[in-house]
Design a protein around this motif. Structure first.
Motif, short mmCIF file in Angstrom:
data_model
loop_
_atom_site.label_atom_id
_atom_site.label_comp_id
_atom_site.label_asym_id
_atom_site.label_seq_id
_atom_site.Cartn_x
_atom_site.Cartn_y
_atom_site.Cartn_z
N GLY A 1 -18.14 -27.81 -52.04
CA GLY A 1 -17.09 -27.02 -51.41
C GLY A 1 -17.59 -25.80 -50.66
N CYS A 2 -18.86 -25.78 -50.29
CA CYS A 2 -19.46 -24.62 -49.61
C CYS A 2 -18.86 -24.38 -48.22
N TRP A 3 -18.56 -25.43 -47.50
CA TRP A 3 -18.05 -25.34 -46.14
C TRP A 3 -19.02 -24.61 -45.22
N CYS A 4 -20.30 -24.62 -45.59
CA CYS A 4 -21.35 -24.01 -44.78
C CYS A 4 -21.06 -22.53 -44.50
N ALA B 193 -24.27 -26.59 -33.58
CA ALA B 193 -24.29 -27.73 -32.66
C ALA B 193 -23.73 -28.91 -33.43
N LEU B 194 -22.65 -29.48 -32.93
CA LEU B 194 -22.05 -30.66 -33.56
C LEU B 194 -22.56 -31.90 -32.82
N ALA C 230 -25.87 -28.56 -36.90
CA ALA C 230 -26.94 -27.62 -37.19
C ALA C 230 -26.36 -26.23 -36.98
N GLU C 231 -26.25 -25.48 -38.08
CA GLU C 231 -25.70 -24.13 -38.02
C GLU C 231 -26.77 -23.17 -37.52
N TYR C 232 -26.39 -22.29 -36.60
CA TYR C 232 -27.31 -21.26 -36.12
C TYR C 232 -26.52 -19.98 -35.86
N GLY C 233 -27.23 -18.88 -35.76
CA GLY C 233 -26.60 -17.60 -35.46
C GLY C 233 -27.60 -16.48 -35.53
N THR C 234 -27.15 -15.28 -35.24
CA THR C 234 -28.01 -14.11 -35.31
C THR C 234 -28.20 -13.71 -36.78
N PRO C 235 -29.21 -12.89 -37.08
CA PRO C 235 -29.36 -12.41 -38.46
C PRO C 235 -28.14 -11.64 -38.96
N VAL D 169 -28.45 -27.75 -41.84
CA VAL D 169 -28.26 -28.98 -41.06
C VAL D 169 -27.64 -30.00 -42.01
N PHE D 170 -26.61 -30.67 -41.53
CA PHE D 170 -25.96 -31.69 -42.36
C PHE D 170 -25.66 -32.90 -41.51
#
Length: 196
Positions: free
Chosen positions: A33-36, A69-70, A81-86, A113-114
């Motif tokens: 249930g994290c939902w990233c 990116a989906l 693939a989840e990405y973002g700034t610090p 990444v999932f």
């Protein structure tokens, strides 16, 4: 035999939330249930159950504070693939060790990444990460870090369901350079992405 599927990359946003939402729900919220949202800033909703995590992720997406990116198979999201700034993704595993050994902050992080279980072992992880790199290039590029599992010296095989951010070898194929270890089984990998 038919042609392989023609996957496309779409950025996570309000327009693609429904596809992302459906993929996560197909997998019971991902990792319990994290939902990233684990890598996002801490807050009262985080960790209060799958529905609270889902609501928090949706708010981050609507505010433009959650990026991914989906990988799309038609209208269906099959990986991300989840990405973002610090600032957007401050929570990383082994943070104390990471902070003690860093020389500077990256411009972006790829943290999770999932891949839908129906599409694993078909190169989709690599597509998702490359999609994140392409979206980062479109946003102006910069230094990108990721924290994959370093299985270089490991003799025992690890289940792909535990590889939440891919492997060192995968990132090396994508042009990343090994920087340093992080924890027992992870490492810091870096790559400079030119603006698109």
């Amino acid at each position: 035999m038919g042609d392989p599927p023609a996957y496309t990359i779409q950025p996570l946003g309000p327009e693609t939330w429904a596809a992302f939402d459906a993929m996560v729900q197909r997998h019971n919220g991902i990792f319990g249930g994290c939902w990233c949202i684990w890598f996002h800033p801490d807050g009262p909703e985080r960790g209060q159950g799958a529905e609270a995590n889902r609501s928090l992720k949706k708010v981050y997406v609507e505010q433009g504070k959650a990026h991914a990116a989906l990988v799309m198979d038609g209208d269906e999201a099959i990986a991300w693939a989840e990405y973002g700034t610090p600032t957007e993704l401050p929570t990383i595993h082994h943070r104390k060790e990471y902070d003690a050994t860093k020389t500077s902050d990256p411009d972006y992080r790829i943290t999770c990444v999932f891949v839908d279980k129906r599409h694993r072992r078909h190169g989709v992880t690599e597509l998702a990460i490359q999609g994140a790199l392409d979206l980062i290039a479109q946003a102006g590029g910069g230094v990108v870090e990721s924290y994959p599992h370093d299985l270089t010296d490991q003799t025992k095989k690890m289940s792909s369901s535990f590889l939440y951010n891919g492997t060192r070898r995968l990132y090396e194929r994508l042009g990343f350079t090994y920087d340093r270890p992080k924890g027992l089984k992870n490492c810091v990998m870096t790559r400079t992405v030119d603006p698109a």
